[in-house]
Write a protein that holds these residues in place. Structure first.
Motif, PDB file in Angstrom:
ATOM      1  N   UNK A   2       0.828  -1.201   0.000  1.00 41.03           N
ATOM      2  CA  UNK A   2       0.000   0.000   0.000  1.00 41.03           C
ATOM      3  C   UNK A   2       0.866   1.256   0.000  1.00 41.03           C
ATOM      4  N   UNK A   3       0.524   2.206  -0.889  1.00 39.51           N
ATOM      5  CA  UNK A   3       1.280   3.459  -0.955  1.00 39.51           C
ATOM      6  C   UNK A   3       0.926   4.315   0.248  1.00 39.51           C
ATOM      7  N   UNK A   4       1.922   4.990   0.783  1.00 33.81           N
ATOM      8  CA  UNK A   4       1.671   5.856   1.934  1.00 33.81           C
ATOM      9  C   UNK A   4       2.130   7.279   1.615  1.00 33.81           C
ATOM     10  N   UNK A   5       1.572   8.259   2.342  1.00 33.76           N
ATOM     11  CA  UNK A   5       1.928   9.659   2.054  1.00 33.76           C
ATOM     12  C   UNK A   5       3.366   9.968   2.446  1.00 33.76           C
ATOM     13  N   UNK A  42      -5.809  13.325   0.482  1.00 34.11           N
ATOM     14  CA  UNK A  42      -6.407  14.506   1.111  1.00 34.11           C
ATOM     15  C   UNK A  42      -6.255  14.442   2.629  1.00 34.11           C
ATOM     16  N   UNK A  43      -6.619  15.502   3.320  1.00 37.60           N
ATOM     17  CA  UNK A  43      -6.324  15.623   4.757  1.00 37.60           C
ATOM     18  C   UNK A  43      -6.985  14.532   5.601  1.00 37.60           C
ATOM     19  N   UNK A  44      -8.151  14.049   5.200  1.00 38.54           N
ATOM     20  CA  UNK A  44      -8.827  13.051   6.034  1.00 38.54           C
ATOM     21  C   UNK A  44      -8.207  11.666   5.926  1.00 38.54           C
ATOM     22  N   UNK A  45      -7.204  11.515   5.048  1.00 39.44           N
ATOM     23  CA  UNK A  45      -6.536  10.215   4.923  1.00 39.44           C
ATOM     24  C   UNK A  45      -5.174  10.206   5.610  1.00 39.44           C
ATOM     25  N   UNK A  46      -4.740  11.343   6.167  1.00 38.72           N
ATOM     26  CA  UNK A  46      -3.453  11.419   6.854  1.00 38.72           C
ATOM     27  C   UNK A  46      -3.728  11.394   8.354  1.00 38.72           C
ATOM     28  N   UNK A  47      -3.386  10.346   9.063  1.00 36.76           N
ATOM     29  CA  UNK A  47      -3.729  10.216  10.489  1.00 36.76           C
ATOM     30  C   UNK A  47      -3.183  11.371  11.332  1.00 36.76           C
ATOM     31  N   UNK A  48      -4.071  11.969  12.133  1.00 40.46           N
ATOM     32  CA  UNK A  48      -3.675  13.014  13.079  1.00 40.46           C
ATOM     33  C   UNK A  48      -3.341  14.358  12.455  1.00 40.46           C
ATOM     34  N   UNK A  49      -3.482  14.475  11.141  1.00 39.45           N
ATOM     35  CA  UNK A  49      -3.053  15.705  10.464  1.00 39.45           C
ATOM     36  C   UNK A  49      -3.852  16.912  10.951  1.00 39.45           C
TER      37      UNK A  49
END
Length: 922
Positions: A2-5, A42-49
């Motif tokens: 899985x690709x991660x940011x 997008x922002x809702x996929x980055x934990x704790x962002x």
């Protein structure tokens, strides 16, 4: 897998718009950013962002974003928005942290480039805005993946300190805020506090609280405390006894003559530095001498009698008291548990306190003098003073040494007010700070024993605009009233001209009309900056920097700006608004540059001028051009139409309907006698001039100049010029080299008719070709033996598209018998020979289809191409030279011998052929 940011957000390009631009009505910073892999996150996929971001920048909770309500941006963060959009809001929030009220921003994807975005946001200070953008991008990357080298608190503190270094002081900012509230424009002239208010002939300058009306002699007097006291004393104003000294022995003797206690201070000091108070004996005087001597620039000190009482600052503006403040020296009050040192730390923790003048209060500085003063009061810095005991840390009440202020504006006795105003008049300052020492400002100082101890030039406003106790005084109002009395003008009329072709000639016509009316015109064009008929700079000056140069010139009372596409895209307009915007045409030119790929996008760029028209302004629009016609929807002011269409056409019907509603227009009406320019205003029609009687139109044959005449007349009419002045200006404007260099200049060289013009694109060549046909046809009728030849020397800039260069050649081939292709000195990214090859290709393509042209030749150097064209021409022929360096070309034409060989057209001293000359196949 899985690709991660990953932290891929990067800035590809940065632009600073210093005026209205394609993105915003006001100045803005434009970042082109690449999200990289973050385009998928997008922002809702980055934990704790979101949670961490809001902790670091809580001000983001106030952002409304597109929702139009508080918290709208937070909603977007939770729903999921892209990180370029987040960077925009972070850049705004960072500027808000340092007190810059900016809220405008937008983020849009770059068309055809997934993951690349245009991030645009407003700014107040350019350097702060740029720093905010860089820090915002770094913060977003840090929240995606923690950077061990990035410390948020340290970075934020560095950003705040940078903003404080470049920010205006409280005094300057107060004046600017008042000026902005009155719609007075301002320009920052350096990185410090030198600011111009107003434009051109109406401009005034301020540096902090010194103005362009402040007398240099008065400042010198105020800086010489001995002279100041002498003048005030001679006027009968209460002043302390004093003497000026240079040595310690003189200081001691003066103190003995005056009588203890005394004060020792530098003659040329400021901000209370080096002032030693309440000196009781010779030993203290000797010690104080060294302290004061260290702060003196010239080595001269003042010894004066000590006046006891409270310290008051009376602010005098334009001869009247504007505010009075009581200054209390830096001090702390004991609480029974904290030491003096702890009390100082607690006081300095007040968010209102900063370093120097960066905030409304200055931090208390604990130096050797402060420690000694505390000791004299019976305490050490580590001692705990009893509750309620005040411990002084400075003797003077200056804000710069940590003091506080109490507003006393409406408590002063009228006699004291009169004394302060008289003191300012005696010194000659328009803005003065009068320092009173007296027991109570509510009682007459002559009765209570008070005195004026100092007169200050450039007094600070901070103690009055932000008093520690009491109501703030709006003292910037009388300053601006003094510089711009009610009813005074601060702006000069600005006429801005844009379009693909004809900008320079139209700008020159408008300038010529107003010059004839006695106005001091400042004009910018592709040839340079002209101030009142004097060429100051010879270069392409159609950008925003040249416009600001004109607005800063104190002689200019009318501005005419040629505005090019490149300047708008690069920096915006460079000014806030234009009273009259003129848009001549929008045609395919410069496409493929800076993201402008279609003629519709180019029209959006040109429309910036129309959007910069205020409600009481005018936009002069060419109704014959559909793209220009559509700009009427973007105009907040009135539209003035121009048209060359015949009555009864669809365009003329639209204009007639516009005028029936009270609108304005300039049109052509044809008759047997010729074409008449008619001014329409509501139901009225006023004849202006016959086109064939205007020199610039070449008896009406130069149709592009007929259009330029219409535009210039319409702009002058919209700007308030009387019709007789417009008519006179147009009748006296010709396309000779002195009035319009490089624009349709006609000269005769050895019987050869030569036209010199700047034509450099396909639409311009089409208009020039029409003129050549009309002139050539008239010449053909006067030659019975042979038809005169038409020789064209053509070129284009290297930053045009290949198809544009070919089209230029194709059009030229329709109008000339011989085409000589040259190249500009600046190739603009092309290799030598590339441009001429493409243009030649277009000419040959047209020749193959039976165009007028029978021969095409390549001579790369401009001057050599001119020589070659002249050597080919016979008497009666027409030579059209499309120039790059028009001055050099005109000089070359003047150098040709007037005794050319009859019939050959070759000068007896004609230069040798160019080594780059390449004969073409016919």
């Amino acid at each position: 897998m899985t690709e991660r940011p990953t932290p891929d957000l990067s800035i590809l390009e940065t632009r600073v718009y210093r005026g209205a631009n394609v993105w915003s009505y006001d100045r803005a910073i434009h970042l082109v950013v690449d999200l990289g892999v973050l385009e998928k996150f997008p922002t809702n996929t980055v934990p704790g962002f979101t949670e961490t971001l809001l902790q670091m920048l809580p001000g983001l909770r106030e952002h409304s974003c597109s929702r139009g309500r508080r918290g709208g941006f937070v909603e977007r963060l939770h729903e999921g928005t892209w990180l370029g959009h987040v960077a925009e809001h972070c850049a705004l929030a960072l500027q808000q942290v340092v007190g810059h009220d900016v809220r405008r921003g937008k983020t849009r994807m770059v068309k055809g480039r997934p993951g690349v975005y245009n991030v645009v946001y407003g700014y107040i200070d350019e350097q702060v805005g740029l720093a905010a953008g860089r820090l915002a991008v770094r913060l977003v990357n840090h929240l995606v993946e923690a950077d061990p080298e990035f410390d948020w608190d340290t970075s934020l503190e560095e950003f705040i300190r940078r903003a404080q270094r470049t920010a205006f002081g409280p005094s300057t900012q107060a004046i600017l805020d008042e000026a902005v509230s009155r719609d007075i424009p301002w320009i920052r002239l350096n990185q410090y506090s030198l600011v111009q208010l107003g434009q051109g002939v109406h401009a005034k300058r301020i540096r902090a609280t010194m103005t362009s009306a402040t007398s240099a002699i008065a400042v010198d007097i105020a800086s010489d405390k001995d002279l100041t006291t002498t003048l005030l004393g001679a006027a009968g104003l209460p002043v302390p006894k004093q003497e000026s000294v240079r040595t310690v022995e003189q200081c001691v003797r003066a103190a003995q003559r005056i009588g203890y206690p005394v004060v020792v201070k530098p003659l040329d000091g400021n901000h209370g530095r080096g002032v030693c108070l309440d000196l009781q004996d010779e030993a203290e005087v000797r010690e104080a001498y060294e302290v004061a001597r260290a702060e003196s620039r010239r080595g001269v000190l003042i010894v004066e009698s000590l006046i006891t009482g409270k310290d008051y600052r009376c602010l005098i503006i334009d001869g009247k008291v504007a505010a009075i403040a009581e200054r209390v020296p830096a001090s702390v009050t004991g609480d029974g548990t904290s030491s003096v040192e702890q009390l100082v730390d607690d006081a300095n923790a007040d968010p209102r306190r900063g370093v120097g003048h960066e905030k409304v209060l200055t931090r208390i500085k604990v130096d050797a003098a402060a420690v000694e003063l505390v000791r004299e009061q019976g305490f050490e810095m580590s001692d705990v003073p009893p509750a309620g005991t005040m411990v002084k840390l400075a003797l003077t009440g200056n804000m710069s040494t940590g003091g506080i202020s109490i507003d006393r504006t409406f408590e002063a006795h009228p006699e004291n007010v009169e004394i302060a105003e008289e003191a300012a008049r005696m010194v000659g300052l328009d803005i003065a700070g009068i320092d009173f020492i007296c027991p109570d400002i509510t009682e007459p100082v002559r009765e209570t024993g008070g005195a004026i101890c100092e007169v200050n030039a450039a007094p600070g406003f901070r103690m009055h605009t932000h008093p520690t106790i009491g109501e703030p005084q709006f003292i910037a109002k009388p300053v601006v009233d003094m510089l711009f009395p009610p009813g005074a003008q601060s702006r000069i009329p600005i006429v801005a001209v844009t379009g693909t072709n004809g900008k320079t000639t139209t700008s020159r016509m408008i300038s010529h009309i107003f010059k004839g009316m006695g106005r001091k015109v400042g004009m910018t064009s592709t040839d340079g900056v002209v101030i009142d008929e004097r060429l100051l700079i010879r270069s392409d000056a159609s950008g925003p920097r040249s416009a600001r140069m004109v607005l800063q010139n104190p002689r200019v009372d009318f501005a005419v700006f040629e505005v090019a596409r490149g300047g708008i895209l690069r920096e915006g307009l460079g000014y806030e608004r234009n009273d009259v915007a003129v848009v001549l045409n929008v045609q395919p030119d410069h496409l493929g540059l800076r993201g402008i790929d279609t003629v519709e996008q180019l029209a959006d760029v040109k429309a910036v001028l129309v959007e910069a028209v205020p409600r009481d302004g005018h936009a002069v629009l060419n109704a014959d051009d559909p793209l220009v016609r559509d700009m009427r929807r973007r105009c907040s002011g009135q539209v003035v139409w121009i048209s060359m269409e015949e009555p009864g056409s669809e365009v003329r019907d639209m204009i007639d309907a516009h005028c029936r509603r009270g609108g304005k227009a300039l049109v052509l009406n044809s008759s047997e006698r010729g074409e008449m320019i008619v001014v329409k205003h509501g139901p009225r029609e006023m004849q202006l001039a016959w086109t064939h009687l205007l020199p610039a139109t070449f008896n009406g044959r130069a149709r592009m100049n007929v259009q330029n005449v219409l535009a210039a007349a319409a702009a002058a009419f919209a700007a308030g010029a009387p019709l007789h002045d417009i008519r006179q200006g147009l009748r006296t404007f010709s396309t000779n080299y002195y009035l319009s260099p490089g624009r349709l200049n006609e000269v005769e060289v050895n019987g050869v008719n030569v036209i010199v013009d700047y034509c450099h694109n396909a639409p311009g060549m089409r208009a020039l070709g029409d003129f050549v046909d009309r002139v050539g046809d008239s010449m053909a009728g006067s030659h019975e033996l042979a038809r005169p030849s038409r020789i064209g020397v053509i070129a284009t800039a290297g930053d045009r598209r290949d198809q544009d260069m070919r089209e230029l050649g194709e059009i030229a081939a329709q109008h000339f018998d011989v085409v000589i292709v040259r190249e500009d000195a600046q190739l603009r990214g092309r290799e030598r020979g590339d441009v001429s090859a493409l243009v030649t290709e277009g000419v040959r393509s047209a020749m193959a289809e039976g165009s007028r042209c029978k021969q095409v030749e390549v001579v790369l150097d401009e001057i050599e191409a001119v020589r070659h064209a002249m050597s080919r021409a016979n008497r009666g022929d027409l030579v059209v030279i499309c120039v790059d360096k028009h001055g050099e070309v005109m000089t070359e034409l003047e150098n040709w011998s007037p005794h050319a060989q009859a019939g050959s057209g070759v000068s007896a001293d004609a230069p040798a052929a160019d080594p780059d000359y390449v004969p073409s196949e016919a």
